[in-house]
Write an enzyme that holds these catalytic residues in place. Structure first.
Site, PDB file in Angstrom:
ATOM      1  N   GLU A 188       0.805  -1.224   0.000  1.00 36.61           N
ATOM      2  CA  GLU A 188       0.000   0.000   0.000  1.00 36.61           C
ATOM      3  C   GLU A 188       0.841   1.279   0.000  1.00 36.61           C
ATOM      4  O   GLU A 188       0.321   2.353  -0.297  1.00 36.61           O
ATOM      5  CB  GLU A 188      -0.948  -0.009   1.211  1.00 36.61           C
ATOM      6  CG  GLU A 188      -1.998  -1.109   1.096  1.00 36.61           C
ATOM      7  CD  GLU A 188      -2.775  -1.366   2.388  1.00 36.61           C
ATOM      8  OE1 GLU A 188      -3.946  -1.725   2.291  1.00 36.61           O
ATOM      9  OE2 GLU A 188      -2.194  -1.228   3.484  1.00 36.61           O
ATOM     10  N   GLY A 210     -12.757  -4.069   2.002  1.00 32.73           N
ATOM     11  CA  GLY A 210     -13.866  -4.873   1.508  1.00 32.73           C
ATOM     12  C   GLY A 210     -15.094  -3.987   1.348  1.00 32.73           C
ATOM     13  O   GLY A 210     -15.373  -3.149   2.205  1.00 32.73           O
ATOM     14  N   MET A 213      -9.121  -2.610   8.437  1.00 33.11           N
ATOM     15  CA  MET A 213      -8.611  -2.987   9.759  1.00 33.11           C
ATOM     16  C   MET A 213      -7.792  -1.897  10.485  1.00 33.11           C
ATOM     17  O   MET A 213      -7.194  -2.181  11.520  1.00 33.11           O
ATOM     18  CB  MET A 213      -7.795  -4.286   9.620  1.00 33.11           C
ATOM     19  CG  MET A 213      -8.640  -5.429   9.059  1.00 33.11           C
ATOM     20  SD  MET A 213      -7.743  -6.968   8.788  1.00 33.11           S
ATOM     21  CE  MET A 213      -7.480  -7.486  10.472  1.00 33.11           C
ATOM     22  N   GLU A 214      -7.742  -0.675   9.915  1.00 34.21           N
ATOM     23  CA  GLU A 214      -6.936   0.379  10.563  1.00 34.21           C
ATOM     24  C   GLU A 214      -7.619   1.746  10.637  1.00 34.21           C
ATOM     25  O   GLU A 214      -7.329   2.537  11.549  1.00 34.21           O
ATOM     26  CB  GLU A 214      -5.593   0.578   9.799  1.00 34.21           C
ATOM     27  CG  GLU A 214      -4.659  -0.605   9.808  1.00 34.21           C
ATOM     28  CD  GLU A 214      -5.038  -1.653   8.760  1.00 34.21           C
ATOM     29  OE1 GLU A 214      -5.696  -1.278   7.759  1.00 34.21           O
ATOM     30  OE2 GLU A 214      -4.697  -2.835   8.946  1.00 34.21           O
ATOM     31  N   ASP A 271     -12.268  -6.491  -2.510  1.00 34.18           N
ATOM     32  CA  ASP A 271     -13.166  -7.654  -2.389  1.00 34.18           C
ATOM     33  C   ASP A 271     -14.511  -7.179  -1.853  1.00 34.18           C
ATOM     34  O   ASP A 271     -14.660  -6.029  -1.476  1.00 34.18           O
ATOM     35  CB  ASP A 271     -12.554  -8.703  -1.450  1.00 34.18           C
ATOM     36  CG  ASP A 271     -12.281  -8.126  -0.069  1.00 34.18           C
ATOM     37  OD1 ASP A 271     -11.144  -7.688   0.180  1.00 34.18           O
ATOM     38  OD2 ASP A 271     -13.223  -8.051   0.739  1.00 34.18           O
TER      39      ASP A 271
HETATM   40  N1  ADE Z   1      -9.200  -5.249   3.714  1.00 41.33           N
HETATM   41  C1  ADE Z   1      -9.487  -5.614   2.462  1.00 41.33           C
HETATM   42  N2  ADE Z   1     -10.544  -6.430   2.426  1.00 41.33           N
HETATM   43  C2  ADE Z   1     -10.945  -6.599   3.712  1.00 41.33           C
HETATM   44  C3  ADE Z   1     -11.973  -7.343   4.323  1.00 41.33           C
HETATM   45  N3  ADE Z   1     -12.817  -8.079   3.609  1.00 41.33           N
HETATM   46  N4  ADE Z   1     -12.076  -7.283   5.681  1.00 41.33           N
HETATM   47  C4  ADE Z   1     -11.223  -6.528   6.403  1.00 41.33           C
HETATM   48  N5  ADE Z   1     -10.238  -5.809   5.859  1.00 41.33           N
HETATM   49  C5  ADE Z   1     -10.087  -5.830   4.531  1.00 41.33           C
END
Ligand code: ADE
Length: 234
Positions: A13, A79, A175-176, A199
């Site tokens: 990233e 996501g 997640m951050e 995703d």
């Molecule tokens: N980062 C990218 N895709 C993610 C997901 N599905 N869950 C958590 N963090 C992500």
């Protein structure tokens, strides 16, 4: 003059941005390397924080306390929680919330950190407007604004995705972001989260994530670089 902190959780990233840094100087603090220099004419500090909220919070506090940044951007992948946000599209944060902060048994809403005055940490209006503009200039029709939901979980089931949407009304999950947002908020440093979709955070996520991670991360890095350029021109 802007001194912009740029945080990515993973090397993929931040690698492109680090490769474009001029007059780079590196300082190690704890487990993290902070790369100071000039990106597209803007004074920046680029750092890979590591995955998850603890890494993100540690990193953001160091940027605020030791590097004196006056703006923070979080770039990376996420996501999608919104059918309108497709793979590789970009989400610019309006605000960010921790979907796994749960003190509901004591009467707090999901996400609310007891003792703080907001449930979702608001992104800076100017940074998000500029980020939207530059992102749309790069790929018209592929940028949205909305809430980011953060937790220490890779979301890859429809059931968990549904719960996070119901609890937070967010458009993407990662997640951050909200940890960075919380630390920036309490330090009164303006921030924005930029995330490109890798995703759909459902049963297809485990396959899609490795397929689209690189392309999504590159899209987001391009928006971050364009934002740095815009800030330098001010
Ligand atoms: N980062 C990218 N895709 C993610 C997901 N599905 N869950 C958590 N963090 C992500």
């Amino acid at each position: 003059m802007t001194k912009l902190g740029i945080i990515g959780a993973m090397e993929i990233e931040v690698a492109i941005l680090k490769s474009k840094l001029e007059n780079a100087r590196v300082t190690r603090v704890g487990p993290m390397e902070f790369f100071e220099g000039t990106l597209a004419g803007c004074e920046v500090v680029i750092v890979m924080c590591g995955v998850g909220k603890v890494h993100a919070a540690m990193c953001t506090q160091v940027l605020c306390s030791s590097f004196g940044v006056n703006a923070i951007v979080n770039t990376g992948v996420a996501g999608s929680l919104d059918a309108q946000l497709d793979i590789c599209d970009v989400l610019i944060s309006t605000d960010a919330i921790q979907h796994d902060m749960d003190v509901t048994h004591l009467g707090y809403d999901v996400g609310k950190v007891p003792g703080l005055d907001v449930r979702a940490f608001p992104a800076d209006e100017k940074l998000r407007r500029l980020a939207f503009e530059v992102s749309e200039a790069i790929r018209p029709g592929h940028t949205k604004m909305g809430r980011v939901a953060t937790g220490d979980q890779f979301v890859s089931s429809q059931a968990l995705k549904n719960r996070i949407i119901a609890d937070t009304a967010a458009k993407c999950t990662e997640m951050e972001g909200a940890a960075i947002a919380q630390v920036a908020y309490v330090n009164q440093v303006p921030f924005v989260i930029l995330r490109a979709i890798s995703d759909k955070a459902d049963g297809s996520a485990e396959l899609d994530y490795p397929t689209f991670e690189r392309k999504a991360a590159a899209n987001c890095a391009a928006v971050t670089e364009a934002l740095a350029k815009k800030l330098a021109e001010e």
